[in-house]
Design a protein around this motif. Structure first.
Motif, PDB file in Angstrom:
ATOM      1  N   ALA A  49      -2.070  42.787  16.900  1.00  0.00           N
ATOM      2  CA  ALA A  49      -3.314  42.009  16.810  1.00  0.00           C
ATOM      3  C   ALA A  49      -4.459  42.721  17.525  1.00  0.00           C
ATOM      4  O   ALA A  49      -5.625  42.611  17.129  1.00  0.00           O
ATOM      5  CB  ALA A  49      -3.102  40.620  17.402  1.00  0.00           C
ATOM      6  N   TYR A  54      -2.361  42.344  10.922  1.00  0.00           N
ATOM      7  CA  TYR A  54      -1.530  41.155  10.822  1.00  0.00           C
ATOM      8  C   TYR A  54      -0.667  41.249   9.566  1.00  0.00           C
ATOM      9  O   TYR A  54      -1.005  41.982   8.630  1.00  0.00           O
ATOM     10  CB  TYR A  54      -2.404  39.897  10.748  1.00  0.00           C
ATOM     11  CG  TYR A  54      -3.315  39.710  11.936  1.00  0.00           C
ATOM     12  CD1 TYR A  54      -2.868  39.071  13.084  1.00  0.00           C
ATOM     13  CD2 TYR A  54      -4.635  40.192  11.914  1.00  0.00           C
ATOM     14  CE1 TYR A  54      -3.702  38.908  14.188  1.00  0.00           C
ATOM     15  CE2 TYR A  54      -5.475  40.036  13.009  1.00  0.00           C
ATOM     16  CZ  TYR A  54      -4.999  39.390  14.139  1.00  0.00           C
ATOM     17  OH  TYR A  54      -5.827  39.231  15.219  1.00  0.00           O
ATOM     18  N   ILE A  60      -4.399  32.963  10.736  1.00  0.00           N
ATOM     19  CA  ILE A  60      -4.665  33.394  12.104  1.00  0.00           C
ATOM     20  C   ILE A  60      -5.648  32.450  12.776  1.00  0.00           C
ATOM     21  O   ILE A  60      -6.687  32.089  12.198  1.00  0.00           O
ATOM     22  CB  ILE A  60      -5.243  34.828  12.112  1.00  0.00           C
ATOM     23  CG1 ILE A  60      -4.264  35.783  11.421  1.00  0.00           C
ATOM     24  CG2 ILE A  60      -5.524  35.296  13.526  1.00  0.00           C
ATOM     25  CD1 ILE A  60      -4.918  37.014  10.865  1.00  0.00           C
TER      26      ILE A  60
END
Length: 487
Positions: A49, A54, A60
């Motif tokens: 991250a 991701y 997210i």
């Protein structure tokens, strides 16, 4: 302390599965923050991250901020970050060109980065291909790539996995030197001894959540006393199952073949475990790959139950391929990224034993379950599993072949203590029930102590000492063995 990166209340969810849940951490210039926790706890997801990476399709929440400048990443298996068809210097020189004001500055910048990553002979390393570098050298090249770009934060993902104790200590010194240059280091690790040596702050993750944090001494406590390895006499070996005679192996080099094994001989009995120890680059993995038919550039003889094995896997018949199975250290690179893990494990029984596909899937599920993986995990693609989970799946994929010899290349590296113990128990049980013979390529002395009947120590492609495991672990005779154990 200058704050150069921050993760605040990060939550990452994919397909209804939460990978991390409310994780926060700060990275300060010149300090080392360690993320620790069992396989699948969310360490790598949190580390990536910081790079803005991701899993595909992830939902997210939270915030990730960096203070400008690139974030460097050293993956658990550094070979995955290097192009096997290009020399190690190709990308590094290209990155140096981005920062250089004049062409004459490019090479000095690249060599300076390699020196900062503690490579003493940068001019030599720049000319080599990745396969001509040891794991430790590959790792330093990847670290140099981050340094040459001027990274203010470096994320190091299990940087000591699969390294011998002497090389591991070198990595500790490398990361300490990086921090001393004012760079923030985020260390993801199962190796608590390394964390004790390096970390200013430790963040403990479990099931995607922070369960503890603080200075390393407060979180980890004092270093536990290390009792000497127990003296366990070797079991009487069965009939000779595998024999290697005068094995010499080469890798291609810019001026012709380079010898990596010279005149190695060994034997392995039915149900016996032989551990191969030695520094990174000593030839252990090449030897294992020769046994499995994965490295054809060798001379000498390899006999299975008295019958010669063809050099290459391509020329071995189905029974010969099934008889000698290899479990790779870099499990992620060994799996097809687009197919569920369960299908790939089941395919072994279909391909090498002619099993019915439905029966093979049921068998694969039982095998994976025995190694601690659930059906839901088995149905995921490889990118849905942590490094430790995928390593267990790699072992599961080899077992349906019903091998007579299993070559395990650093399969306990990157595993937390509980998972490692469970995996070693599975191997011990297989030996007892089936007479499986094991070649254990490892730097993990606890694994060697738990399983090995005999140990062979390699150095510069040659066997320098061999004998009963309890003898070599308690009264080593060769200086290389003594240095290895002292480290």
């Amino acid at each position: 302390m200058s704050l150069v990166a921050e993760v605040r209340a990060l939550r990452v969810e994919i397909a209804g599965r939460t990978l991390v849940d409310g994780v926060s951490l700060q990275a300060h210039a010149g300090r080392i923050t360690a993320l620790v926790g069992p396989s699948g706890s969310g360490k790598t997801t949190t580390g990536l991250a910081l790079l803005g990476e991701y899993p595909p399709g992830a939902r997210i929440e939270g915030a990730v901020r960096t203070a400008g400048g690139p974030v460097g990443y050293v993956p658990q298996h550094p070979a995955s970050a290097l192009n096997p068809a290009r020399r190690a210097g190709a990308l590094l020189l290209g990155l140096a060109a981005r920062r250089a004001r004049h062409r004459r500055e490019v090479r000095p910048l690249a060599e300076e980065a390699l020196l900062a990553a503690r490579i003493p002979d940068p001019a030599v390393v720049l000319r080599r291909f990745p396969h001509q570098l040891s794991g430790g050298q590959q790792q330093r090249v990847v670290l140099a790539q981050a340094l040459v770009l001027g990274a203010r934060v470096v994320v190091a993902d299990e940087p000591t996995t699969g390294l011998d104790p002497l090389t591991k200590q070198g990595v500790v010194e490398e990361l300490a030197a990086v921090a001393a240059r004012g760079i923030a280091v985020v260390l993801l690790s199962h190796d608590l001894e390394v964390v004790r040596q390096l970390a200013d702050e430790v963040v403990v993750l479990r099931a995607g959540r922070v369960v503890d944090r603080g200075p390393a001494p407060a979180v980890l406590g004092p270093r536990p006393a290390q009792p000497p390895p127990p003296v366990r006499p070797a079991r009487p070996p069965g009939p000779v199952r595998l024999e290697v005679r005068e094995l010499t192996a080469t890798h291609p080099g810019p001026r012709g073949p380079v010898e990596v094994l010279g005149g190695v001989g060994l034997s392995l009995g039915q149900g016996e475990c032989l551990a191969l120890l030695g520094r990174s680059g000593s030839g252990k993995t090449t030897l294992g790959r020769c046994l499995a038919g994965l490295h054809g550039a060798h001379d000498g003889r390899i006999l299975l139950d008295g019958e010669p094995l063809p050099r290459s896997l391509r020329t071995r018949d189905r029974a010969e391929r099934a008889a000698v199975q290899y479990v790779f250290q870099d499990a992620r690179a060994a799996f097809d990224p687009y197919r569920p893990v369960l299908d790939q494990v089941a395919r072994t029984a279909v391909r090498l034993r002619g099993a019915d596909p439905a029966d093979a899937r049921r068998e694969a599920l039982r095998t994976l379950s025995g190694l601690g993986l659930t059906e839901a995990q088995a149905l995921r693609r490889p990118d849905g599993l942590s490094g430790g989970e995928l390593q267990r799946a790699a072992l599961a994929r080899a077992l349906p072949a019903g091998p007579r010899v299993l070559v395990c290349d650093e399969i306990t590296s990157g595993l937390d203590a509980r998972t490692r113990t469970a995996l070693l128990d599975v191997l011990a049980d297989l030996r007892e029930r089936t007479g499986l013979s094991l070649v254990l390529i490892t730097h993990d002395l606890e694994a060697a102590t738990a399983l090995a009947d005999r140990i062979a120590v390699l150095d510069a492609g040659r066997t320098v000492e061999e004998g009963p495991a309890h003898q070599l672990l308690t009264t080593p005779g060769h200086p290389v063995t003594r240095a290895f154990l002292d480290a």
